[in-house]
Design a protein around this motif. Structure first.
Motif, PDB file in Angstrom:
ATOM      1  N   HIS A 250       1.150  -1.295  -0.146  1.00 21.00           N
ATOM      2  CA  HIS A 250       0.107  -0.130   0.127  1.00 21.00           C
ATOM      3  C   HIS A 250       0.793   1.158  -0.001  1.00 21.00           C
ATOM      4  O   HIS A 250       1.726   1.262   0.830  1.00 21.00           O
ATOM      5  CB  HIS A 250      -0.893   0.060   1.211  1.00 21.00           C
ATOM      6  CG  HIS A 250      -1.788   1.023   1.179  1.00 21.00           C
ATOM      7  ND1 HIS A 250      -1.899   2.300   1.540  1.00 21.00           N
ATOM      8  CD2 HIS A 250      -3.303   0.816   0.694  1.00 21.00           C
ATOM      9  CE1 HIS A 250      -3.005   2.880   1.324  1.00 21.00           C
ATOM     10  NE2 HIS A 250      -3.718   2.079   0.923  1.00 21.00           N
ATOM     11  N   PRO A 251       0.685   2.178  -0.859  1.00 21.15           N
ATOM     12  CA  PRO A 251       1.251   3.459  -0.789  1.00 21.15           C
ATOM     13  C   PRO A 251       1.538   4.100   0.566  1.00 21.15           C
ATOM     14  O   PRO A 251       2.928   4.395   0.619  1.00 21.15           O
ATOM     15  CB  PRO A 251       0.632   4.303  -1.735  1.00 21.15           C
ATOM     16  CG  PRO A 251      -0.231   3.532  -2.734  1.00 21.15           C
ATOM     17  CD  PRO A 251      -0.665   2.316  -1.857  1.00 21.15           C
ATOM     18  N   CYS A 287     -10.805   6.370  -2.313  1.00 22.49           N
ATOM     19  CA  CYS A 287      -9.630   6.020  -1.278  1.00 22.49           C
ATOM     20  C   CYS A 287      -9.410   7.030  -0.555  1.00 22.49           C
ATOM     21  O   CYS A 287      -9.041   8.344  -0.702  1.00 22.49           O
ATOM     22  CB  CYS A 287      -8.474   5.726  -2.136  1.00 22.49           C
ATOM     23  SG  CYS A 287      -7.112   5.314  -0.883  1.00 22.49           S
ATOM     24  N   PHE A 289      -6.920   7.978   1.172  1.00 21.96           N
ATOM     25  CA  PHE A 289      -5.551   8.477   1.177  1.00 21.96           C
ATOM     26  C   PHE A 289      -5.306   9.372  -0.068  1.00 21.96           C
ATOM     27  O   PHE A 289      -4.013   9.721  -0.034  1.00 21.96           O
ATOM     28  CB  PHE A 289      -4.402   6.986   1.269  1.00 21.96           C
ATOM     29  CG  PHE A 289      -3.047   7.433   1.395  1.00 21.96           C
ATOM     30  CD1 PHE A 289      -2.805   8.226   2.207  1.00 21.96           C
ATOM     31  CD2 PHE A 289      -2.307   6.866   0.436  1.00 21.96           C
ATOM     32  CE1 PHE A 289      -1.319   8.444   2.521  1.00 21.96           C
ATOM     33  CE2 PHE A 289      -0.695   7.417   0.730  1.00 21.96           C
ATOM     34  CZ  PHE A 289      -0.233   7.968   1.734  1.00 21.96           C
ATOM     35  N   HIS A 290      -6.257   9.376  -1.077  1.00 19.42           N
ATOM     36  CA  HIS A 290      -5.773   9.952  -2.355  1.00 19.42           C
ATOM     37  C   HIS A 290      -5.384  11.400  -2.317  1.00 19.42           C
ATOM     38  O   HIS A 290      -4.407  11.727  -2.845  1.00 19.42           O
ATOM     39  CB  HIS A 290      -7.045   9.775  -3.273  1.00 19.42           C
ATOM     40  CG  HIS A 290      -8.056  10.723  -3.227  1.00 19.42           C
ATOM     41  ND1 HIS A 290      -9.286  10.404  -2.579  1.00 19.42           N
ATOM     42  CD2 HIS A 290      -8.022  12.072  -3.672  1.00 19.42           C
ATOM     43  CE1 HIS A 290      -9.998  11.538  -2.690  1.00 19.42           C
ATOM     44  NE2 HIS A 290      -9.327  12.721  -3.389  1.00 19.42           N
ATOM     45  N   CYS A 293      -1.425  10.873  -1.663  1.00 23.41           N
ATOM     46  CA  CYS A 293      -1.173   9.595  -2.224  1.00 23.41           C
ATOM     47  C   CYS A 293      -0.080  10.278  -3.426  1.00 23.41           C
ATOM     48  O   CYS A 293      -0.738  10.540  -4.450  1.00 23.41           O
ATOM     49  CB  CYS A 293      -2.046   8.514  -2.480  1.00 23.41           C
ATOM     50  SG  CYS A 293      -1.347   7.141  -3.174  1.00 23.41           S
ATOM     51  N   PHE A 295       0.659   7.799  -5.766  1.00 25.14           N
ATOM     52  CA  PHE A 295       0.576   7.100  -6.794  1.00 25.14           C
ATOM     53  C   PHE A 295      -0.949   7.176  -7.242  1.00 25.14           C
ATOM     54  O   PHE A 295      -1.431   6.569  -8.001  1.00 25.14           O
ATOM     55  CB  PHE A 295       0.690   5.812  -6.240  1.00 25.14           C
ATOM     56  CG  PHE A 295       2.065   5.491  -5.771  1.00 25.14           C
ATOM     57  CD1 PHE A 295       3.014   5.027  -6.624  1.00 25.14           C
ATOM     58  CD2 PHE A 295       2.327   5.619  -4.572  1.00 25.14           C
ATOM     59  CE1 PHE A 295       4.341   4.767  -6.288  1.00 25.14           C
ATOM     60  CE2 PHE A 295       3.427   5.312  -3.941  1.00 25.14           C
ATOM     61  CZ  PHE A 295       4.512   4.745  -5.043  1.00 25.14           C
ATOM     62  N   ALA A 296      -1.788   8.371  -6.641  1.00 25.76           N
ATOM     63  CA  ALA A 296      -3.238   8.437  -7.058  1.00 25.76           C
ATOM     64  C   ALA A 296      -3.462   8.650  -8.415  1.00 25.76           C
ATOM     65  O   ALA A 296      -2.715   9.372  -9.128  1.00 25.76           O
ATOM     66  CB  ALA A 296      -3.562   9.615  -6.197  1.00 25.76           C
ATOM     67  N   CYS A 300      -8.820   6.965  -8.047  1.00 25.23           N
ATOM     68  CA  CYS A 300      -8.867   6.750  -6.664  1.00 25.23           C
ATOM     69  C   CYS A 300      -9.836   7.702  -5.837  1.00 25.23           C
ATOM     70  O   CYS A 300     -10.413   7.585  -4.775  1.00 25.23           O
ATOM     71  CB  CYS A 300      -7.350   7.320  -6.082  1.00 25.23           C
ATOM     72  SG  CYS A 300      -6.365   5.865  -7.006  1.00 25.23           S
ATOM     73  N   PRO A 305     -11.137   1.623  -2.869  1.00 21.55           N
ATOM     74  CA  PRO A 305     -10.554   0.306  -3.650  1.00 21.55           C
ATOM     75  C   PRO A 305     -10.877  -0.846  -2.455  1.00 21.55           C
ATOM     76  O   PRO A 305     -10.977  -0.732  -1.314  1.00 21.55           O
ATOM     77  CB  PRO A 305      -9.029   0.594  -3.435  1.00 21.55           C
ATOM     78  CG  PRO A 305      -8.842   1.765  -2.290  1.00 21.55           C
ATOM     79  CD  PRO A 305     -10.332   2.545  -2.492  1.00 21.55           C
ATOM     80  N   CYS A 318      -5.805  -1.089  -2.383  1.00 25.11           N
ATOM     81  CA  CYS A 318      -5.380   0.069  -3.117  1.00 25.11           C
ATOM     82  C   CYS A 318      -5.493  -0.690  -4.683  1.00 25.11           C
ATOM     83  O   CYS A 318      -5.347  -1.508  -4.911  1.00 25.11           O
ATOM     84  CB  CYS A 318      -3.917  -0.101  -2.834  1.00 25.11           C
ATOM     85  SG  CYS A 318      -3.117   1.331  -4.186  1.00 25.11           S
ATOM     86  N   TRP A 319      -5.817   0.607  -5.353  1.00 27.12           N
ATOM     87  CA  TRP A 319      -5.922   0.319  -7.005  1.00 27.12           C
ATOM     88  C   TRP A 319      -4.857  -0.097  -7.607  1.00 27.12           C
ATOM     89  O   TRP A 319      -4.648  -0.674  -8.678  1.00 27.12           O
ATOM     90  CB  TRP A 319      -6.723   1.347  -7.776  1.00 27.12           C
ATOM     91  CG  TRP A 319      -8.267   1.714  -7.205  1.00 27.12           C
ATOM     92  CD1 TRP A 319      -8.641   2.686  -6.614  1.00 27.12           C
ATOM     93  CD2 TRP A 319      -9.326   0.795  -7.111  1.00 27.12           C
ATOM     94  NE1 TRP A 319     -10.177   2.700  -6.401  1.00 27.12           N
ATOM     95  CE2 TRP A 319     -10.509   1.359  -6.791  1.00 27.12           C
ATOM     96  CE3 TRP A 319      -9.464  -0.551  -7.664  1.00 27.12           C
ATOM     97  CZ2 TRP A 319     -11.762   0.878  -6.750  1.00 27.12           C
ATOM     98  CZ3 TRP A 319     -10.881  -1.054  -7.796  1.00 27.12           C
ATOM     99  CH2 TRP A 319     -11.829  -0.506  -7.243  1.00 27.12           C
ATOM    100  N   ASN A 320      -3.460   0.922  -7.271  1.00 24.94           N
ATOM    101  CA  ASN A 320      -2.439   0.692  -7.856  1.00 24.94           C
ATOM    102  C   ASN A 320      -1.214   0.220  -7.112  1.00 24.94           C
ATOM    103  O   ASN A 320      -0.052   0.531  -7.109  1.00 24.94           O
ATOM    104  CB  ASN A 320      -2.171   2.315  -8.221  1.00 24.94           C
ATOM    105  CG  ASN A 320      -3.189   3.083  -8.734  1.00 24.94           C
ATOM    106  OD1 ASN A 320      -3.947   2.491  -9.716  1.00 24.94           O
ATOM    107  ND2 ASN A 320      -3.550   4.146  -8.685  1.00 24.94           N
TER     108      ASN A 320
HETATM  109  S1  SF4 Z   1      -6.152   3.671  -4.020  1.00 22.25           S
HETATM  110 FE1  SF4 Z   1      -5.228   5.186  -4.920  1.00 22.25          FE
HETATM  111  S2  SF4 Z   1      -5.137   7.048  -3.929  1.00 22.25           S
HETATM  112 FE2  SF4 Z   1      -5.558   5.081  -2.734  1.00 22.25          FE
HETATM  113  S3  SF4 Z   1      -3.626   4.319  -1.986  1.00 22.25           S
HETATM  114 FE3  SF4 Z   1      -3.904   3.434  -3.849  1.00 22.25          FE
HETATM  115  S4  SF4 Z   1      -3.010   4.585  -5.188  1.00 22.25           S
HETATM  116 FE4  SF4 Z   1      -3.232   5.793  -3.388  1.00 22.25          FE
END
Ligand code: SF4
Ligand SMILES: Nc1ncnc2c1ncn2[C@@H]1O[C@H](COP(=O)(O)OP(=O)(O)OP(=O)(O)O)[C@@H](O)[C@H]1O
Ligand SMILES: [Mg+2]
Lengths: 334, 375, 390
Positions: A250-251, A287, A289-290, A293, A295-296, A300, A305, A318-320
């Motif tokens: 997770h980021p 999300c 955290f976006h 984040c 990596f967003a 997101c 997610p 997390c999507w990514n």
């Molecule tokens: S879902 Fe998107 S915003 Fe949330 S942690 Fe993963 S990459 Fe970051």
């Protein structure tokens, strides 16, 4: 891990109702705990760790409301129990070492008597005076205290001693689960380490399950088997401690770990989290955290997610997660 | 003992005012400007907190009401609505009281008005040689409320409302003077004790211990016997007693908490004199708590005054305590509701205004002492 | 604990000497020679009394000698003769009045402390529920009510209007015309029996608290209290001496009810409000959470942990309350014409009966100091942080 789990937290959602609106302190949290397992819950201050711990004992604040989800102890849903039955589970099945346990003692009673109170409540038939004294002495020895101290008042104990006595009290009724919420935050580093090591030893010996809660991932890395990373009321990553440390997916976990100085390895560049922790009165969409984040992506901020199992016993929301680098691999091991 | 008085947790906690600013002593001008800005900001902040407390607002409203009462006579006399011959609280007299005509049957005709009758006889306003069968006109004093006297008249024919208003004036004068004296002394003593410590500190604290132990009223009674007590004497004595007594102890522990703050050290390092540090750094930070104790002092001063007047040990023109004393010694109070205009106004006034200051004090306590606030 | 008690005791004695010194200088040594002036100008004083008093007080001697003599006399309990009740000894008057005031003071203090604490406890536990606001407002009203006024209204209601209780005074002289006892004999007997029974009950309850099981514990308490009450009844109804004295004791007791009730009611409110906020603060402490987590019932958490600990600040406040109750007692005695120390103080001060005034003021001071000392000891017993190693 084929045995049925001791404790299952299943899609738990808890809000605090306030004048300003609902605080979403626990949002869709699920995890399981097996006999003898040591689970760590980590996250920054205010992310809902204590809220989860309190929910497990059903000692949540008066303004707390459980929206949905279950907490099952040996298959029995604790949230559905009437209060007096719930009381019977407290301490006997789930004991707790509170955050700021320095003040866990009532100043007007002897420490031994306060432990005795728990024994009297949960042992049937009631222990005789001699049995109780004997048991308390054994507990004190176990946590490295002089048994004679049981006759003293809390103010005669140093901070570290009080904390050890709290652990002794937590052990007093042979609970199958102990929750240790920031058990050592108020203590100096050396005592902190001693106590953690001792707790770990006792836990192994007695084979009980334990949930460690801390905002400092380094503190509990050594003593846990599994670790859960929380962010803004959500459990965002859950996996074997070794795995999460080596390859956080997770980021947020990634940033958290890369900002934790390694004790053994060379100093790494710290990548501090930018921005403020979210306001749980009005958490970010999608999300949570976006906004912070790196990596967003567009998705997101819209879609939440789901918790995705990426390996045996390792789950990430997390999507990514595939984008997260694995660079901190070996050195991150504490 | 010193610590125990203050066992109320949080009294020695820092208040949640914006932190004072560390400043070298060379720029007092801008220092005061900053202080003023901070004060305004903290005032706005605290007022918001205070307003959240309904009970405190009720207290303020009651105080406002009595303040209006206290001002009213000036206006009424100046505009000529009230004529001082009739409405003066002490020497005024209603010239045409309501009259009751009764036939003398026996010594006392009307058991209802026993007291009046005897009183009137004693007053020699009616010939002593009155015969059975004759009719007498008995002026009704005390007279119940009518259009001219909204709260009736007292046994001497004086307007009760006017007395009540003048009593309010006396109460404010006394309460505020006592509170100011208390706070000036207690702040100074508390700050000095905390700052210098040592023998000075022990002396003041032992003195305070002694003062809080001795029954307040007993001292006032004895002092009142020795000296002719005027209202302002009483105010000063009460101010001294509580200023050197309990309030000093509380403010000292607050000052102790301030003393260990870094900005005090900073000022000392910057070469500030002791007096300068005490008055620019410690005293301002003890102030919020002082205001709180001002409120409580007002309450006890007003009660003390009323009690002394009630016991007849105070040389005062008119006060609520005196009104009650008069009604009581003449036996009207035990008549209960029949003479309600003698029973209620003064007694309720003392009670209400004490309660009002107490409530405001409590509400301020919640502002100054965050631990008491609701979650 | 012993060290603590001894230290407190020493402090008290010291404070008392300071107190006497200050009082004396206030009355005798202040510029203007108030005492002498009062002697010279006061027509109430019989000439021989004036002479005796001037000699006795040594008003012509140097100040320090006067002071020394005064102190010596004081500790020999020799306060001279009263001017107004000449030639009665001041010490006799005090000896008659002091026990009465102590009784008034003790009963009021104990009952209001206990009742206020109980009420505050329940009030805190019912926080935010209906009725809480009303009780709080009522409490503030009682706390700040103008005391003599409140007492007069009580007299009017319960004595004049309803006629349940006597209006005032210590006893009803009609009933005592041919009494074989003096009022003080009866009063002391009454006091001693009540005290003995209360101590017995308190001991039983304290001992019973050691029993761990709920039912036998409750049984022991109820039984002990019942037994105490039975003993009391037996003495006053069953024994010859008691039965003979009973009507007179009843008369005194009847006169005592209203003053005690009024004094209790007013002071009660302060303790109730304080207990409430103290409970609310205690309930936020971590150890309350611990107690709940241990599985204690809400009632046990409230009584054993929250209330027990909240008792500490409440007891601290008793330190101040001692003085307040004495003040209340002075007003009570005056309003009810109930002849105790307070009434003596007020009348002797109004009559400028200096020796009596000085002695009664000093004894009120003694009462305050002793009360203070007892509260300190009580606090020490309740708070191990003071008791152990304090
Ligand atoms: S879902 Fe998107 S915003 Fe949330 S942690 Fe993963 S990459 Fe970051
Ligand atoms: N009784 C309450 N009413 C409203 N909000 C609350 C209440 N208790 C906690 N919160 C909020 O819920 C969120 C989660 O609180 P919690 O105490 O569980 O966090 P935590 O992770 O234990 O933090 P810490 O590391 O500081 O102990 C926080 O934002 C907090 O402000
Ligand atoms: Mg927490």
């Amino acid at each position: 891990m084929s045995a049925p789990p001791l404790l299952e937290v299943d899609h738990l959602v808890m809000n605090y109702v306030t004048e300003k609106g609902d605080v979403s302190a626990v949002e869709d949290v699920s995890f399981t705990l097996h006999q003898g397992e040591a689970l760590g819950l980590v996250g920054e201050s205010g992310c809902g760790k204590t809220s989860i711990a309190m929910s497990l004992l059903r000692l949540q604040a008066e303004n707390a409301v459980f929206k949905s989800g279950e907490i099952r102890l040996n298959g029995e849903n604790l949230l559905a129990l009437p209060e007096d039955e719930m009381r019977r589970h407290r301490w006997k099945d789930i004991a707790m070492v509170f955050q700021g346990a320095m003040n866990a003692w009532n100043p007007v009673y002897r420490v031994g008597d306060q432990i005795r109170e728990a024994l009297d409540l949960h042992f049937r038939p009631r222990l005789s005076d001699a049995e109780a004294t004997e048991r308390i002495s054994r507990l004190f020895e176990m946590v490295g205290l002089n048994p004679a101290m049981a006759n003293r008042y809390p103010h005669e104990f140093s901070g570290g001693m009080r904390q050890r006595a709290v652990i002794a009290m937590a052990l007093s009724c042979d609970p199958s689960i102990i929750i240790a919420d920031e058990p050592t935050t108020a203590l100096d580093v050396i005592v902190q380490d001693q106590i953690l090591q001792e707790l770990k030893k006792i836990q192994r010996e007695l084979g009980m399950a334990i949930i460690y809660i801390s905002h400092d991932i380094a503190v509990i890395a050594e003593v846990t088997d599994t670790i859960g990373i929380m962010y803004a009321g959500k459990l965002v990553e859950l996996g074997p401690t070794v795995e999460v440390f080596a390859r956080p997916k997770h980021p947020y976990a990634y940033l958290l770990l890369s900002s934790t100085p390694s004790v053994t390895g060379p100093r790494r560049k710290l990548a501090p989290l930018e921005g403020e922790p979210p306001n749980l009165l009005n958490p970010p969409t999608g999300c949570r955290f976006h906004p912070r984040c790196p990596f967003a992506t567009e998705r997101c901020s819209i879609e939440e997610p789901p918790m995705e199992t990426i390996a045996d016993g390792h789950r990430v929301a997390c999507w990514n997660w595939r984008e997260v680098p694995v660079s901190i691999a070996q050195e991150a091991r504490p | 003992m010193t610590e125990k008085i203050d066992a109320r947790p949080g009294a020695d906690e820092p208040t949640d005012l914006p932190p004072p600013i560390i400043s070298p002593d060379s720029v007092p001008d801008s220092m005061w400007r900053i202080r003023w800005a901070l004060f305004r900001r903290s005032f706005a902040h605290n007022w918001k907190l205070f307003r959240a407390n309904r009970v405190g607002l009720v207290g303020l409203a009651i105080i406002g009401f009595f303040a209006l009462l206290a001002i009213a006579p000036t206006v009424l006399f100046a505009t000529g609505i009230w004529n001082s011959a009739v409405y003066d609280p002490v020497v005024g007299l209603e010239p045409n009281p309501p009259v009751k005509v009764m036939t003398v049957v026996n010594e006392i005709t009307d058991p209802e008005t026993q007291i009046d009758f005897r009183h009137v006889l004693l007053d020699n306003r009616i010939p002593n040689n009155i015969q059975v069968g004759e009719q007498v006109e008995i002026p009704q004093q005390p007279a119940p409320p009518d259009r001219r006297h909204w709260l009736g008249t007292d046994p001497l024919g004086r307007d009760v409302l006017s007395q009540l208003m003048h009593g309010a004036r006396a109460a404010f004068f006394l309460g505020i003077l006592a509170a100011v004296v208390t706070v000036i002394i207690a702040t100074t003593v508390g700050s000095i004790s905390a700052y210098f410590g040592g023998a000075l500190d022990s002396f003041f604290m032992r003195l305070a211990d002694l003062l809080i132990m001795i029954p307040f009223l007993a001292i006032l009674i004895v002092i009142g016997a020795i000296f002719e007590f005027k209202l302002w004497h009483l105010a000063v004595v009460i101010g001294l007693l509580s200023g050197f007594g309990g309030v000093a102890i509380v403010l000292k522990s607050q000052a102790l908490a301030v003393k260990v703050k870094p900005f005090v050290d900073a000022a000392r390092v910057a070469g500030g004199s002791n007096a300068h540090i005490i008055f620019t750094h410690i005293v301002p930070n003890v102030m919020p708590l002082s205001f709180l104790y001002m409120m409580f002092t007002v309450t006890s001063a007003i009660q003390g005054e009323a009690a002394l007047s009630f016991l007849g040990l105070l040389n005062v023109r008119i006060s609520w305590g005196l009104m009650i004393q008069l009604a009581n010694t003449q036996g009207y109070l035990l008549q209960g509701l029949r003479y309600w205009w003698l029973l209620f106004p003064a007694g309720l006034a003392v009670t209400l205004i004490s309660a009002a200051f107490f409530l405001v004090g409590r509400a301020m306590d919640e502002v100054v002492n965050p631990r008491l606030r609701k979650r | 604990m012993t060290r603590y008690v001894v230290r407190r005791l020493a402090q008290m004695v010291l404070l008392f000497v300071v107190f006497l010194t200050v009082t004396w200088f206030l009355l005798y040594a202040l510029p203007g020679d108030i005492v002498k002036q009062k002697f010279a100008m006061n027509p109430n004083i019989p000439p021989e009394a004036r002479q005796v008093a001037i000699e006795r007080l040594g008003l012509d001697k140097p100040v320090l000698i006067q002071f020394r003599d005064y102190m010596i006399n004081f500790f020999q309990l020799d306060f001279g003769l009263s001017f107004n009740q000449y030639p009665r000894k001041v010490s006799d008057i005090i000896a008659e009045r002091l026990p009465r005031t102590i009784v008034l003071f003790l009963t009021a203090l104990v009952s209001y402390y206990y009742a206020g604490f109980l009420a505050g406890k329940y009030l805190a536990w019912r926080r935010g529920k209906r009725g809480e606001m009303a009780v709080t407002i009522g409490g503030v009203g009682l706390y700040t009510v103008f005391y003599p006024w409140f007492a007069l209204m009580a007299i009017w209601l319960f004595a004049a209007e309803l006629g349940w209780l006597p209006i005032s005074k210590f006893l009803n002289p009609d009933e005592w015309r041919n009494a074989p006892f003096t009022a003080n004999q009866v009063f002391i007997r009454l006091f001693v029996t009540v005290l003995a029974v209360s101590i017995f009950m308190a001991l039983v309850v304290l001992l019973a608290n050691r029993i761990r099981d709920h039912r036998p514990r409750a049984l022991a308490k109820v039984g002990g209290v019942a037994l105490g009450a039975l003993l009391f009844v037996w003495y006053w109804w069953g024994t010859a001496g008691g039965a003979l004295m009973r009507p007179y004791a009843g008369d005194i007791a009847e006169h005592l009810i209203l003053p005690v009730a009024v004094l209790t009611a007013v002071n009660f409110a302060g303790i109730m409000l304080l207990t409430r906020s103290s409970m609310l603060e205690t309930m936020r402490e971590d150890f309350i959470l611990t107690a709940r987590a241990k599985g204690l019932s809400e009632r046990a958490v409230r009584d054993k942990h929250a209330a027990r600990t909240a008792l500490l600040p409440v007891t601290t406040s008793l330190v101040l309350a001692v003085a307040t109750v004495i003040d209340g007692g002075i007003l009570t005695e005056t309003v009810f014409s109930w002849p105790g120390m307070g009434e003596v103080l007020v009348t002797s001060v109004s009559n400028e009966d200096i020796p009596l005034a000085l002695a009664s003021f000093s004894f009120i001071g003694v009462m305050a100091l002793v009360g203070h000392f007892l509260v300190d000891i009580l606090y020490g017993v309740l708070d191990p942080r003071i008791r152990v190693g304090g």
